[in-house]
Enzyme design. Structure first.
Site, PDB file in Angstrom:
ATOM      1  N   LYS A 113       1.094  -0.601   0.203  1.00 11.42           N
ATOM      2  CA  LYS A 113       0.025   0.562  -0.296  1.00 11.42           C
ATOM      3  C   LYS A 113       0.491   1.441   0.515  1.00 11.42           C
ATOM      4  O   LYS A 113       1.035   2.826  -0.808  1.00 11.42           O
ATOM      5  CB  LYS A 113      -0.926  -0.249   0.971  1.00 11.42           C
ATOM      6  N   LYS A 194      -4.799 -10.622  -7.208  1.00  6.69           N
ATOM      7  CA  LYS A 194      -5.735 -10.952  -5.685  1.00  6.69           C
ATOM      8  C   LYS A 194      -6.370  -9.564  -6.392  1.00  6.69           C
ATOM      9  O   LYS A 194      -6.510  -8.283  -6.596  1.00  6.69           O
ATOM     10  CB  LYS A 194      -5.348 -10.685  -4.303  1.00  6.69           C
ATOM     11  N   LYS A 197     -10.215  -3.679  -4.545  1.00  5.85           N
ATOM     12  CA  LYS A 197     -11.511  -2.542  -4.754  1.00  5.85           C
ATOM     13  C   LYS A 197     -10.687  -1.949  -5.388  1.00  5.85           C
ATOM     14  O   LYS A 197     -10.858  -0.734  -7.098  1.00  5.85           O
ATOM     15  CB  LYS A 197     -12.054  -2.175  -3.750  1.00  5.85           C
TER      16      LYS A 197
HETATM   17  P1  TYM Z   1     -11.017  -5.722   3.561  1.00  4.11           P
HETATM   18  O1  TYM Z   1     -12.009  -4.724   3.284  1.00  4.11           O
HETATM   19  O2  TYM Z   1      -9.774  -4.900   2.827  1.00  4.11           O
HETATM   20  O3  TYM Z   1     -11.480  -7.032   2.756  1.00  4.11           O
HETATM   21  C1  TYM Z   1     -12.304  -7.398   3.664  1.00  4.11           C
HETATM   22  C2  TYM Z   1     -12.453  -9.363   3.628  1.00  4.11           C
HETATM   23  O4  TYM Z   1     -12.061  -9.334   2.245  1.00  4.11           O
HETATM   24  C3  TYM Z   1     -11.696 -10.776   2.508  1.00  4.11           C
HETATM   25  N1  TYM Z   1     -11.350 -10.541   0.479  1.00  4.11           N
HETATM   26  C4  TYM Z   1     -10.975 -11.293  -0.392  1.00  4.11           C
HETATM   27  N2  TYM Z   1     -10.809 -12.271  -0.118  1.00  4.11           N
HETATM   28  C5  TYM Z   1     -10.641 -13.427  -1.281  1.00  4.11           C
HETATM   29  N3  TYM Z   1     -10.312 -13.315  -2.050  1.00  4.11           N
HETATM   30  C6  TYM Z   1     -10.511 -11.559  -2.628  1.00  4.11           C
HETATM   31  N4  TYM Z   1      -9.464 -11.722  -3.444  1.00  4.11           N
HETATM   32  C7  TYM Z   1     -10.145 -11.090  -1.676  1.00  4.11           C
HETATM   33  N5  TYM Z   1     -10.164  -9.580  -0.906  1.00  4.11           N
HETATM   34  C8  TYM Z   1     -10.482  -9.028  -0.143  1.00  4.11           C
HETATM   35  C9  TYM Z   1     -10.453 -10.029   3.203  1.00  4.11           C
HETATM   36  O5  TYM Z   1      -9.746 -10.920   3.692  1.00  4.11           O
HETATM   37  C10 TYM Z   1     -11.368  -9.128   4.357  1.00  4.11           C
HETATM   38  O6  TYM Z   1     -11.414 -10.644   5.421  1.00  4.11           O
HETATM   39  N6  TYM Z   1      -7.662  -4.863   7.111  1.00  4.11           N
HETATM   40  C11 TYM Z   1      -8.797  -5.203   7.214  1.00  4.11           C
HETATM   41  C12 TYM Z   1     -10.152  -5.071   8.049  1.00  4.11           C
HETATM   42  C13 TYM Z   1      -9.821  -4.916   8.873  1.00  4.11           C
HETATM   43  C14 TYM Z   1     -10.644  -6.250   9.535  1.00  4.11           C
HETATM   44  C15 TYM Z   1     -10.042  -6.602  11.183  1.00  4.11           C
HETATM   45  C16 TYM Z   1     -10.162  -7.475   8.999  1.00  4.11           C
HETATM   46  C17 TYM Z   1      -9.645  -4.292  10.183  1.00  4.11           C
HETATM   47  N7  TYM Z   1     -10.097  -4.967  11.250  1.00  4.11           N
HETATM   48  C18 TYM Z   1      -9.951  -7.471  12.113  1.00  4.11           C
HETATM   49  C19 TYM Z   1     -10.120  -8.367  10.437  1.00  4.11           C
HETATM   50  C20 TYM Z   1     -10.465  -8.172  12.365  1.00  4.11           C
HETATM   51  C21 TYM Z   1      -9.344  -5.151   5.719  1.00  4.11           C
HETATM   52  O7  TYM Z   1      -8.738  -4.276   5.215  1.00  4.11           O
HETATM   53  O8  TYM Z   1     -10.792  -5.813   4.915  1.00  4.11           O
END
Ligand code: TYM
Length: 335
Positions: A113, A194, A197
């Site tokens: 990032k 991957k 967004k």
């Molecule tokens: P975020 O917002 O990027 O994504 C949310 C969830 O979607 C999953 N994900 C995917 N799974 C499969 N294939 C993909 N291409 C894909 N892209 C995204 C992510 O693994 C996630 O589970 N840091 C985290 C948010 C967060 C969080 C937390 C998660 C903040 N605090 C505490 C768990 C526990 C994030 O940016 O997710």
């Protein structure tokens, strides 16, 4: 895996795509029937990169609406917006003091990032500490996520261990709960990366996207030359099969996958047929979600649902933060 309380989070920025859905959101909706579930829309995390304040609040509400439309039931799941429970940031500070700088420097998401930012904030660097605070504040022992979050969760466990050994036992070590399938859905236009967004429109399929646009994206997904018996499946084709398999888990059309797989093995599979199947099965899942979303939006009830979710979250969080403060020796009021 036995877990008693799960916590997970999602950033409110950008579109909810089928990677988020199959990697995380659908599993949250399934788990809420069996375990205590807490799902958080992480707006404090969202401000680690530049975001317009006017769009942020709207985005949090929109994400909540998306999640409920996808089956997160605010009666069963505690669903709330992170900054409505400010204890997340207080615990984050405390945990930052038991987190090693070296560990944070090794986080691959930070490396990825920060390369894309002109201004790299300290918040982006300490992001995984806040993530650990999110989970530990609720003493959650399971965290359903996609594969890209696993490294952050290893760090959350290290942070929990270091707090417990320095101040006394408080936090369980949270385990990632990752689906056998769907943990890493790849981009349709660049199957080596991957689905995300932030990489651009052609890479992802949005759950709330119009049907015509989904059809176009699936039809133009990158595959390979094909039509050769016994040739190795390329990442793009494997990704389409994975999306198809995940979709038929909901629609029940498992025979379709077997038929297409057999065609592939024989070298007779026309990829247009595979893509049509992916599109049809995906839409069978997406259409009712989109209808549900339209009803929710018209009802105007989501804000109230989030407020009551925040109250329930606050009740748990305030107990944990009081214990943490006391164990660390903070403040003037001794217990
Ligand atoms: P975020 O917002 O990027 O994504 C949310 C969830 O979607 C999953 N994900 C995917 N799974 C499969 N294939 C993909 N291409 C894909 N892209 C995204 C992510 O693994 C996630 O589970 N840091 C985290 C948010 C967060 C969080 C937390 C998660 C903040 N605090 C505490 C768990 C526990 C994030 O940016 O997710």
């Amino acid at each position: 895996m036995m877990v008693t309380r799960v916590f997970s989070g999602i950033q409110p920025t950008g579109t909810l795509h089928i990677g988020n859905y199959f990697g995380a959101v659908r599993n949250w909706a399934t788990m809420q029937d069996d375990v205590e579930s807490i799902i958080c829309i992480v707006d404090y995390h969202a401000i680690t990169i530049d975001i317009d304040p006017k769009t942020l609040r709207h985005a949090s509400l929109a994400m909540a609406t998306d999640l409920i439309a996808c089956g997160i039931d605010p009666e069963k799941t505690i669903l709330f917006v992170q900054s409505d429970v400010p204890a997340h940031t207080e615990l984050s500070w405390i945990l930052g003091c038991v987190t090693s700088f070296g560990d944070l420097s090794r986080m691959t998401q930070f490396k990825d990032k920060s390369e894309k930012q002109a201004f790299v904030s300290a918040g982006l660097f300490t992001y995984p500490v806040l993530q650990a605070a999110d989970i530990l504040l609720y003493l959650a022992d399971g965290v359903p996520v996609g594969e890209d979050q696993v490294q952050h969760l290893e760090l959350s466990r290290r942070i929990a261990r270091r707090f417990n050994s320095r101040f006394g036992e408080l936090f369980p070590e949270p385990k990632p709960v990752v689906g056998e399938k769907g943990a890493r859905i790849m981009s349709l236009s660049d199957p080596g990366a991957k689905m995300s967004k932030s990489t651009g429109e052609s890479h992802y399929v949005g759950v709330m996207e119009p049907e015509a646009s989904i059809r176009k994206k699936v039809r133009s997904a990158v595959t390979d030359m094909g039509l050769e018996a016994g040739h190795e499946m390329s990442p793009g084709v494997a990704n389409l099969f994975e999306v198809l398999e995940l979709s038929v888990e909901s629609t029940g059309e498992t025979g379709l996958v077997e038929e297409l797989r057999a065609d592939f093995e024989n070298g007779t599979l026309m990829y247009s047929k595979l893509k049509d199947a992916v599109f049809e099965q995906l839409m069978a899942i997406i259409r009712p979600i989109q209808e549900h979303r339209a009803q929710l939006e018209a009802s105007g009830e989501v804000l109230d649902m989030l407020h009551s979710g925040a109250q329930r979250a606050q009740a748990i969080a305030s107990e944990t933060i009081a214990r943490a403060r006391s164990m660390v020796g903070l403040g003037t009021r001794a217990d």
